[in-house]
Design a protein around this motif. Structure first.
Motif, PDB file in Angstrom:
ATOM      1  N   ASP A  46       0.806  -1.222   0.000  1.00 45.39           N
ATOM      2  CA  ASP A  46       0.000   0.000   0.000  1.00 45.39           C
ATOM      3  C   ASP A  46       0.844   1.279   0.000  1.00 45.39           C
ATOM      4  OD1 ASP A  46      -2.754  -1.221   2.103  1.00 45.39           O
ATOM      5  OD2 ASP A  46      -2.349  -1.421  -0.043  1.00 45.39           O
ATOM      6  N   SER A  47       1.959   1.247   0.686  1.00 49.45           N
ATOM      7  CA  SER A  47       2.734   2.473   0.854  1.00 49.45           C
ATOM      8  C   SER A  47       3.383   2.969  -0.435  1.00 49.45           C
ATOM      9  CB  SER A  47       3.814   2.267   1.921  1.00 49.45           C
ATOM     10  OG  SER A  47       4.716   1.248   1.522  1.00 49.45           O
ATOM     11  N   VAL A  48       3.444   2.136  -1.473  1.00 49.90           N
ATOM     12  CA  VAL A  48       4.085   2.558  -2.727  1.00 49.90           C
ATOM     13  C   VAL A  48       3.108   2.657  -3.889  1.00 49.90           C
ATOM     14  CG1 VAL A  48       6.225   1.466  -1.962  1.00 49.90           C
ATOM     15  CG2 VAL A  48       4.754   0.276  -3.597  1.00 49.90           C
ATOM     16  N   LYS A  49       1.871   2.298  -3.668  1.00 48.37           N
ATOM     17  CA  LYS A  49       0.886   2.353  -4.751  1.00 48.37           C
ATOM     18  C   LYS A  49       0.777   3.765  -5.307  1.00 48.37           C
ATOM     19  CE  LYS A  49      -2.028  -1.545  -3.372  1.00 48.37           C
ATOM     20  NZ  LYS A  49      -3.334  -1.968  -2.796  1.00 48.37           N
ATOM     21  N   GLY A  50       0.778   3.841  -6.627  1.00 48.86           N
ATOM     22  CA  GLY A  50       0.691   5.135  -7.288  1.00 48.86           C
ATOM     23  C   GLY A  50       2.030   5.830  -7.454  1.00 48.86           C
ATOM     24  N   ARG A  51       3.074   5.294  -6.811  1.00 45.73           N
ATOM     25  CA  ARG A  51       4.406   5.915  -6.912  1.00 45.73           C
ATOM     26  C   ARG A  51       5.425   4.990  -7.578  1.00 45.73           C
ATOM     27  NH1 ARG A  51       7.221   7.013  -2.478  1.00 45.73           N
ATOM     28  NH2 ARG A  51       6.276   5.373  -1.182  1.00 45.73           N
ATOM     29  N   PHE A  52       5.316   3.704  -7.321  1.00 47.58           N
ATOM     30  CA  PHE A  52       6.262   2.726  -7.874  1.00 47.58           C
ATOM     31  C   PHE A  52       5.580   1.918  -8.979  1.00 47.58           C
ATOM     32  CE2 PHE A  52       9.193   1.995  -3.944  1.00 47.58           C
ATOM     33  CZ  PHE A  52       9.341   3.368  -3.810  1.00 47.58           C
ATOM     34  N   THR A  53       6.372   1.527  -9.962  1.00 48.77           N
ATOM     35  CA  THR A  53       5.872   0.680 -11.041  1.00 48.77           C
ATOM     36  C   THR A  53       6.854  -0.445 -11.305  1.00 48.77           C
ATOM     37  OG1 THR A  53       4.764   2.567 -12.088  1.00 48.77           O
ATOM     38  CG2 THR A  53       5.088   0.590 -13.430  1.00 48.77           C
ATOM     39  N   ILE A  54       6.364  -1.665 -11.226  1.00 50.08           N
ATOM     40  CA  ILE A  54       7.184  -2.837 -11.562  1.00 50.08           C
ATOM     41  C   ILE A  54       6.881  -3.250 -12.994  1.00 50.08           C
ATOM     42  CG2 ILE A  54       5.477  -4.499 -10.672  1.00 50.08           C
ATOM     43  CD1 ILE A  54       7.841  -6.223  -9.712  1.00 50.08           C
TER      44      ILE A  54
END
Length: 123
Positions: free
Chosen positions: A61-69
């Protein structure tokens, strides 16, 4: 012999971006689930993101919208694009590859691991 060689990472100011790469040899990224993990000092290792053989992705949850794999099957390489970085993203980051096609890597699983790289985000 499976090898996962990581690159990218380093230091950045808050709000900045970094891109991590994980080049695989002896392993076909297109047919297994792979993931990115991180471990901050004094904290348990957590899975940040995963991508499976049909490109279904998951994120903590803490990286959703900021990180992309993502992955490039032709280059046999896994990526993690990290945007809008925060100081709390500071950690050692590792790529991991599942040994079993049925599962994605977990923090306690018998995965293949990259060597890890420090990511430091300053405020």
């Amino acid at each position: 012999q499976v090898q996962l060689v990581e690159s990218g990472g380093g230091s950045v100011q808050a709000g900045g971006s970094l891109r991590r790469s994980c080049a695989a040899s002896g392993y076909t990224v297109s047919t297994y689930c792979m993931g990115w993990f991180r471990q901050a000092p004094g904290k348990e290792r957590e899975r940040v993101a995963s991508i499976n053989s049909i490109d279904t992705t998951t994120y903590t949850d803490s990286v959703k919208g900021r990180f992309t794999i993502s992955k490039d099957n032709a280059k046999n390489t896994l990526y993690l694009q990290m945007n809008s970085l925060k100081p709390e993203d500071t950690a050692m980051y590792y790529c991991a590859a599942a040994r079993d096609r049925r599962f994605c890597p977990s923090s306690v699983g018998n995965n293949y691991w990259g060597q890890g790289t420090q990511v430091t985000v300053s405020s």
